[in-house]
Write an enzyme that holds these catalytic residues in place. Structure first.
Site, PDB file in Angstrom:
ATOM      1  N   SER A   1      -6.482  11.537  -5.614  1.00 43.34           N
ATOM      2  CA  SER A   1      -5.891  11.829  -6.335  1.00 43.34           C
ATOM      3  C   SER A   1      -6.491  10.597  -7.891  1.00 43.34           C
ATOM      4  CB  SER A   1      -4.441  11.477  -6.801  1.00 43.34           C
ATOM      5  OG  SER A   1      -3.788  12.260  -5.228  1.00 43.34           O
TER       6      SER A   1
ATOM      7  N   SER B   1      -3.935  12.784   1.620  1.00 46.39           N
ATOM      8  CA  SER B   1      -4.270  12.760   0.400  1.00 46.39           C
ATOM      9  C   SER B   1      -3.664  11.250  -0.470  1.00 46.39           C
ATOM     10  CB  SER B   1      -3.570  14.092  -0.717  1.00 46.39           C
ATOM     11  OG  SER B   1      -3.392  12.931  -2.156  1.00 46.39           O
TER      12      SER B   1
ATOM     13  N   GLU C   1      11.732  16.042   1.640  1.00 50.08           N
ATOM     14  CA  GLU C   1      11.642  17.448   0.815  1.00 50.08           C
ATOM     15  C   GLU C   1       9.942  17.876   1.864  1.00 50.08           C
ATOM     16  OE1 GLU C   1      12.130  18.075  -2.859  1.00 50.08           O
ATOM     17  OE2 GLU C   1      13.238  16.974  -3.316  1.00 50.08           O
TER      18      GLU C   1
ATOM     19  N   CYS D   1       4.036  12.027 -12.560  1.00 50.02           N
ATOM     20  CA  CYS D   1       4.753  12.699 -11.014  1.00 50.02           C
ATOM     21  C   CYS D   1       6.764  12.498 -10.507  1.00 50.02           C
ATOM     22  CB  CYS D   1       4.525  11.930  -9.435  1.00 50.02           C
ATOM     23  SG  CYS D   1       5.194  12.858  -8.324  1.00 50.02           S
TER      24      CYS D   1
ATOM     25  N   CYS E   1       8.593   7.526  -2.877  1.00 47.84           N
ATOM     26  CA  CYS E   1       7.677   6.502  -3.781  1.00 47.84           C
ATOM     27  C   CYS E   1       7.378   5.585  -4.878  1.00 47.84           C
ATOM     28  CB  CYS E   1       6.801   8.212  -4.448  1.00 47.84           C
ATOM     29  SG  CYS E   1       5.010   7.862  -3.824  1.00 47.84           S
TER      30      CYS E   1
ATOM     31  N   GLY F   1       5.537  10.345  -1.486  1.00 44.10           N
ATOM     32  CA  GLY F   1       5.434   9.150  -0.748  1.00 44.10           C
ATOM     33  C   GLY F   1       3.946   9.206  -0.913  1.00 44.10           C
TER      34      GLY F   1
ATOM     35  N   CYS G   1       3.444   7.152  -9.859  1.00 46.24           N
ATOM     36  CA  CYS G   1       2.544   7.550 -10.748  1.00 46.24           C
ATOM     37  C   CYS G   1       2.978   8.607 -12.068  1.00 46.24           C
ATOM     38  CB  CYS G   1       1.285   9.124 -10.481  1.00 46.24           C
ATOM     39  SG  CYS G   1       0.584   8.444  -8.987  1.00 46.24           S
TER      40      CYS G   1
ATOM     41  N   ASN H   1       2.554  20.842 -13.748  1.00 46.27           N
ATOM     42  CA  ASN H   1       3.797  21.625 -14.208  1.00 46.27           C
ATOM     43  C   ASN H   1       4.969  20.946 -14.210  1.00 46.27           C
ATOM     44  OD1 ASN H   1       2.247  23.519 -12.224  1.00 46.27           O
ATOM     45  ND2 ASN H   1       2.089  21.815 -10.595  1.00 46.27           N
TER      46      ASN H   1
ATOM     47  N   CYS I   1       3.567  21.305   3.221  1.00 45.63           N
ATOM     48  CA  CYS I   1       3.615  20.472   2.485  1.00 45.63           C
ATOM     49  C   CYS I   1       4.325  19.121   2.861  1.00 45.63           C
ATOM     50  CB  CYS I   1       3.495  21.044   1.023  1.00 45.63           C
ATOM     51  SG  CYS I   1       3.151  19.256   0.364  1.00 45.63           S
TER      52      CYS I   1
ATOM     53  N   CYS J   1       3.496  21.252  -7.166  1.00 46.29           N
ATOM     54  CA  CYS J   1       2.940  19.685  -7.060  1.00 46.29           C
ATOM     55  C   CYS J   1       3.786  18.992  -7.418  1.00 46.29           C
ATOM     56  CB  CYS J   1       1.005  20.140  -6.944  1.00 46.29           C
ATOM     57  SG  CYS J   1       0.671  18.357  -6.787  1.00 46.29           S
TER      58      CYS J   1
END
Length: 427
Positions: free
Chosen positions: A277, A254, A152, A184, A177, A224, A181, A355, A170, A398
């Site tokens: 992060s 990031s 994506e 996420c 990944c 990732g 987290c 989100n 982005c 995000c």
């Protein structure tokens, strides 16, 4: 020129007949997708876990043109018995004209095009599998890779102070990944492999194709962990800067924090922004939110950030996802400010209200709580901003890089033999 690229050029420098004998490798997953950027019908698929070898893809495909510099393309042309200026033409066709197939190189002799294709060379552009557009204009693309997996990438348009459009891409650095987290969406869908250099660069070109506009900013904040794919990310960064011509200061890398990689990145002295992060003001809470933090204590990551600033003179930005009732209290804001002051100056905090994602127990904090957190930081002289939520209705904001295909693990080679239908898999 990178060592691996030199080695790949040596494979065909000896003679054109030898190069013609090489053919592209085949894949066990059968698909029927065309190379054009068209949207294919989607369907759900139940699949099983990946083999361990799937994550060990090389960072550069030796016969992909996308990602190569102008000098490398000039050498390639010479190796095929052409004049060096043909390499400059290749560079223009790939990065300016954004050609997707070698046969689209109408400015090149047909014999040269045939030689490239017979030797197994390709541009490295992938078809767009699906597109979702949010009400605010944000566009999420699912790009189908050569091994039939999906990644994506998100295009985020915004108006600058002059009323002109500023387009941000982005981009993803891995298929899925591995860090998982807790807040996420991407990590919940599993992990397959690192992306190769061209698979990162092509995301930016795809966004430009969709918007018919140049990308001005690139953020490595998609699927990732970029620092777990260090070589490909650095090579893609070089290509985006030198070949696609996006300024280094317009690129952000990031990371949630991978031991030793911040030091390694500092040694390259890039003028791009490092975004770390953080998500918590202390080690105990950070381990709860970010499981990988156990291997990279907060004091160690803060020391590396301080050293990064000293080495590069580039301010470090700290990403902080606000989770209602977990890390969003005024007391935690005060603790965060004390942590940052302890380790130096010049830091910036980027607050990201959570989100909501399917299946998560976390909640988005109320605006009042967000503003109180901001006020506590600003009162202690910490530079802070609140990230504007974009693409929420397209699951493109995000932390939401996930779709219906990611609810299952990965397709294995044995599973691929059981289905010959036109399907795509994301992880």
């Amino acid at each position: 020129m990178m060592i691996s690229t030199k080695m790949s050029l040596l494979q065909h420098v000896c003679s054109i007949p030898l190069a013609r004998a090489v053919r592209p490798r085949s894949f066990s997953v059968s698909v029927s997708a065309s190379a054009s950027a068209t949207t294919a019908p989607s369907r759900n698929l139940t699949v099983s876990s990946p083999s361990s070898s799937s994550s060990r893809a090389p960072h550069v495909d030796p016969r992909v043109l996308l990602g190569m510099s102008e000098q490398e393309l000039q050498q390639l042309a010479v190796d095929f018995g052409q004049q060096r200026y043909r390499g400059k033409q290749l560079h223009h066709l790939i990065y300016k004209r954004k050609a997707k197939e070698i046969q689209d190189f109408s400015h090149l002799p047909q014999a040269f095009r045939n030689d490239l294709m017979e030797a197994g060379w390709r541009i490295g552009r992938s078809p767009i599998y699906h597109t979702v557009t949010a009400a605010d204009g944000t566009v999420k693309l699912l790009i189908k890779l050569e091994d039939n997996r999906l990644i994506e990438t998100v295009g985020i348009p915004a108006e600058d102070e002059n009323g002109s459009m500023r387009l941000t891409a982005c981009v993803s650095s891995q298929v899925g990944c591995p860090l998982r987290c807790s807040f996420c969406a991407t990590g919940k869908g599993g992990y397959s492999r690192n992306l190769q250099r061209h698979e990162i660069v092509e995301q930016v070109l795809a966004i430009e194709d969709i918007f018919k506009h140049r990308v001005k900013n690139v953020v490595f904040m998609g699927m990732g962990e970029p620092m777990l794919n260090f070589k490909s990310v650095l090579d893609a960064h070089r290509c985006l800067n030198k070949d696609v011509q996006i300024g280094q200061r317009m690129i952000t890398i990031s990371t949630v924090g991978v031991p030793n990689t911040i030091k390694k990145l500092a040694s390259h002295k890039l003028q791009s922004t490092l975004a770390v992060s953080l998500h918590a003001p202390n080690q105990e809470l950070r381990e709860m939110i970010v499981p990988s933090a156990k291997s990279y204590p907060l004091d160690a990551i803060m020391k590396d950030c301080r050293d990064y600033f000293a080495e590069t003179s580039r301010r470090v930005s700290f990403e902080y996802v606000l989770l209602a009732g977990v890390n969003d209290s005024v007391e935690q804001a005060v603790e965060l400010a004390e942590l940052l002051h302890e380790w130096g100056r010049g830091y910036h905090v980027n607050l990201i209200p959570f989100n909501p994602i399917e299946g998560s127990e976390y909640r988005r904090p109320y605006k009042k709580s967000v503003l109180a957190f901001v006020g506590a930081l600003e009162a202690r002289k910490i530079t802070v901003s609140i990230r504007q939520t974009r693409g929420l209705d397209a699951s493109a904001a995000c932390g939401q890089l996930r779709n219906s295909f990611q609810k299952n693990p990965l397709l294995t080679e044995s599973d691929g033999e059981q289905s010959q239908s036109n399907v795509a898999v994301v992880c």
